[in-house]
Structure formats: structure tokens, C-alpha cells
Design an enzyme around this catalytic site. Structure first.
Site, PDB file in Angstrom:
ATOM      1  N   GLN A 184       0.845  -1.190   0.000  1.00 44.86           N
ATOM      2  CA  GLN A 184       0.000   0.000   0.000  1.00 44.86           C
ATOM      3  C   GLN A 184       0.886   1.248   0.000  1.00 44.86           C
ATOM      4  OE1 GLN A 184      -1.950   1.837   3.489  1.00 44.86           O
ATOM      5  NE2 GLN A 184      -3.864   1.118   2.585  1.00 44.86           N
ATOM      6  N   GLY A 227      -8.672  -7.226   9.708  1.00 44.29           N
ATOM      7  CA  GLY A 227      -7.598  -6.396  10.230  1.00 44.29           C
ATOM      8  C   GLY A 227      -6.987  -6.945  11.504  1.00 44.29           C
ATOM      9  N   ARG A 228      -7.364  -6.378  12.625  1.00 41.71           N
ATOM     10  CA  ARG A 228      -6.687  -6.660  13.897  1.00 41.71           C
ATOM     11  C   ARG A 228      -6.598  -8.138  14.281  1.00 41.71           C
ATOM     12  NH1 ARG A 228      -8.257  -1.342  17.645  1.00 41.71           N
ATOM     13  NH2 ARG A 228      -7.143   0.134  16.296  1.00 41.71           N
ATOM     14  N   ARG A 262      -7.657   2.157  -2.302  1.00 41.00           N
ATOM     15  CA  ARG A 262      -8.449   2.117  -1.072  1.00 41.00           C
ATOM     16  C   ARG A 262      -9.199   3.427  -0.905  1.00 41.00           C
ATOM     17  NH1 ARG A 262      -6.769   1.238   5.328  1.00 41.00           N
ATOM     18  NH2 ARG A 262      -8.197  -0.497   5.665  1.00 41.00           N
ATOM     19  N   TYR A 289      -5.474  10.572   4.403  1.00 36.65           N
ATOM     20  CA  TYR A 289      -4.106  10.782   3.910  1.00 36.65           C
ATOM     21  C   TYR A 289      -4.141  11.576   2.603  1.00 36.65           C
ATOM     22  CZ  TYR A 289      -3.111   7.728   7.754  1.00 36.65           C
ATOM     23  OH  TYR A 289      -3.039   7.214   9.020  1.00 36.65           O
TER      24      TYR A 289
END
Length: 354
Positions: free
Chosen positions: A96, A316-317, A225, A178
């Protein structure tokens, strides 16, 4: 159940439909991917696709402490070793590319870099630095047209180097506040030129960057994304032309024939519910592979995302503390909980020692 079926992602065959989500882990000392990171990603190669943590295409994009870059020879060599490790374990990995833009503090930017964004609007909040602890975000300098072109070229150069190093593809991070989303969002973009104002103009930087990267490495190796209705990065949660903007992006990205669109959904982490069925809107207009997820804690959770129309599901986590997550899902084993205190610390604790 389709969760464990192969999936053709353009010219890549994924061994299942589970995607390891990109997660900032801050283990890249001096912003260089290292042996510890190779071990971490190799351990999690059971995923059909790994999307790496956010990786800066330039010195200007290194907003956080210890995030990796992909612009120096040492950084590219680090990613080459990671690609080898993942491939040795029969996995696939996209890196990414994340330019932090205004989500940065000067203290974390090496010599020769500066904090840039669409407009000179400081983001609320603070960021951790290894030297001085928490500091407020730096007010960015608004990018000139020359800055825009040179930043796009940085994305292109990083993408080419990563593919040459054996990485399977790259994901452009146009989400979570971002740089790429800083152009999309009207709170962070108040420009009065061709890169600001209406939604077509605000999308211009993202679409031009995508187009240039596609031209350099091929559309089959490029994903993106997006985070409609996102709240990360001090952006506006909802605005008048949000649906029009993301529908337009999906239609234009369809023309570029990129590998996938990856839609962030943080509602399970306490973010507000989406105000429209934006995932279906994007999926319908893009008509290609769409990844989404959020709050996935079991095989059933993951399969539900696919049943609701997504092609791949990100987790994810749970991948942090369960490197063998796919096998645990298959065997219906209990998942271990990760330790939030070690999410961003240096070293192997809470990283490769589960």
C-alpha cells in the site's frame, strides 16, 4: 460457502477470499523494511492476499515514526526480501502506497522532506514522535502544480521499483485522511484551481495518479483504497456531493480497469454508520472486484460480507494476534485478542511472537 474458494484477481490467483488488511505497525527502523517485517508478513501468508502497511513513496510522505518507505535502494531491497518470504509460503502481497500529506509532524520527516497537502489547512490532533512524544500536526504547505506532478511521479517510481522487486501489486491509499483523500475531501481541499472545487476537480489528483501508475506497471497490478463516510484524519464525514464523487471515481476507475477497489468500513470500531448504501453504489458502477469488511471475528462474519455482494473480505486486527487466522476460521478455533499496547512499538513483542 465461497470464503475458501480460489479467486482470480486479474492475472493473479488468490488461494482464498480473505485479505489481510493494511495495518500500520511502525517496525521499520529508519523507515527501512527489515528481517522482522519479513517474518511478520511471511507468518500471515495464509491470507489469499496481504495488503501491506502504508508505505511512503517519498521522504515527504513519511508522516509517522518508523513507517516504511519505498524509494531508497535499501527500502526496495527490504521489500524484495518480504516478497520472497511471502511467496515462499504461497502467499500474494500488494504494497500500500500511502503519502501522509498533512497527517504528519516535522519531527517525523527526515532531512530534505516537508509536509505538503492539497491546501494549507492544519489537521486537528497530535502525532507520536520517538524524540519528543506527542506533538500537534504540522501546518502543511499547499502543493503547487509542480508539487502535484512531482508527487505523482514519486508514486509511479515507487510502484515500478516494487514490481521489479517481486511485489505482486500496489494499492493507492486514497482513504483515512491521507494525501489522496485530502484532495477528495472538501474540508482539507479549498483550492480554486483545477484540483479543487467541484467533485470532478477534487477527484483529479487521485485519478491522474492512478492513471500514471497504471501506465507504468499495468492495470492488473493496481488497487485503490477508499473511505466514503470516513472520519479518520480530520476530514468531513458527510458533504453534499459525496455520493456523486465516489460514483464518479468508481466509473472512472472502471475505465482504467484496475484490479480492485477496497472500501474501508470502520463502523465496527465506532465510526458513524454509512448514510447511504455507498458500497453497492461503488460496486455497481465499478463492476469489478470490490474488497470490504470491518469487525470480522469469525468465518461467519467473513462469509456474510461475501454474501452481501463483496468479492473479497478484509480482516484487520485479528491477523495481528492470529497469524494462522485462515486455519483458525476453518477449524472454528477461538481467536486470540491482540495487545493494543504493542500495535506501534518497535521490536517483536506483539508482532511476531504470537
Amino acid at each position: 460457502m465461497t470464503l475458501y474458494n480460489d479467486y482470480n484477481l486479474k492475472n493473479i490467483t488468490l488461494k482464498n477470499r480473505i485479505v489481510m488488511a493494511p495495518m500500520t505497525r511502525c517496525r521499520a527502523i529508519d523507515n527501512i523494511p527489515n528481517d522482522l517485517m519479513t517474518e511478520y508478513y511471511s507468518q500471515r501468508a495464509g491470507a489469499g492476499l496481504i495488503i501491506s502497511e502504508g508505505t511512503s513513496p517519498s521522504v515527504n510522505g513519511l508522516g509517522y515514526a518508523r513507517i516504511p518507505g519505498a524509494f531508497s535502494p535499501a527500502q526496495i531491497e527490504g521489500w524484495k526480501q518480504i516478497a520472497k518470504g511471502v511467496h515462499k509460503n504461497d502467499g500474494k502481497i500488494f504494497v500500500q502506497l500511502m503519502h501522509c500529506g498533512r497527517m504528519a509532524v516535522d519531527e517525523n520527516i527526515p532531512d530534505g522532506g516537508e509536509v505538503l497537502s492539497a491546501s494549507a489547512i492544519k489537521a486537528d490532533g497530535e502525532m507520536y514522535t520517538d524524540t519528543k512524544g506527542m506533538l500537534p500536526h504540522t501546518t502543511p504547505r499547499a502543493m503547487t502544480l509542480k508539487d502535484i506532478e512531482s508527487t505523482q511521479n514519486e508514486f509511479v517510481n515507487s510502484a515500478k521499483k516494487l514490481i521489479d522487486a517481486g511485489i505482486d501489486g500496489i494499492e493507492l491509499h486514497a482513504a483515512n485522511g491521507y494525501l489522496l483523500e485530502q484532495f477528495l475531501n472538501p474540508k482539507s481541499n479549498v483550492r480554486d484551481d483545477n484540483y479543487g472545487g467541484n467533485f470532478e476537480n477534487r477527484a483529479r489528483f487521485v485519478l491522474e495518479t492512478t492513471q500514471k501508475v497504471v501506465a507504468a506497471i499495468g492495470s492488473d497490478k493496481v488497487g485503490i483504497r477508499l473511505s466514503p463516510y470516513g472520519v479518520n484524519g480530520d476530514v468531513q464525514y458527510d458533504y453534499d456531493d459525496l455520493v456523486e464523487l465516489y460514483n464518479y471515481l468508481a466509473l472512472e476507475l472502471k475505465k482504467l480497469d484496475i484490479a480492485y477497489i477496497h472500501i474501508v468500513d470502520h463502523t465496527a470500531m465506532g465510526a458513524p454508520e454509512f448514510k447511504t448504501d455507498i458500497k453497492a453504489t461503488i460496486k455497481g458502477s465499478f463492476a469489478g472486484t470490490v474488497i470490504s469488511g470491518g469487525g470480522i471475528a469469525s468465518e461467519a462474519d467473513a462469509q456474510k460480507v461475501l454474501d452481501e455482494g463483496m468479492d473479497l473480505v478484509y480482516v484487520g486486527r485479528p491477523f495481528i494476534s492470529n497469524p494462522d487466522l485462515v486455519e483458525r476460521f476453518k477449524d472454528h478455533k477461538e481467536l486470540q485478542d491482540p495487545n493494543p499496547d504493542t500495535f506501534y512499538t518497535p521490536g517483536k513483542e506483539g508482532y511476531t511472537d504470537y
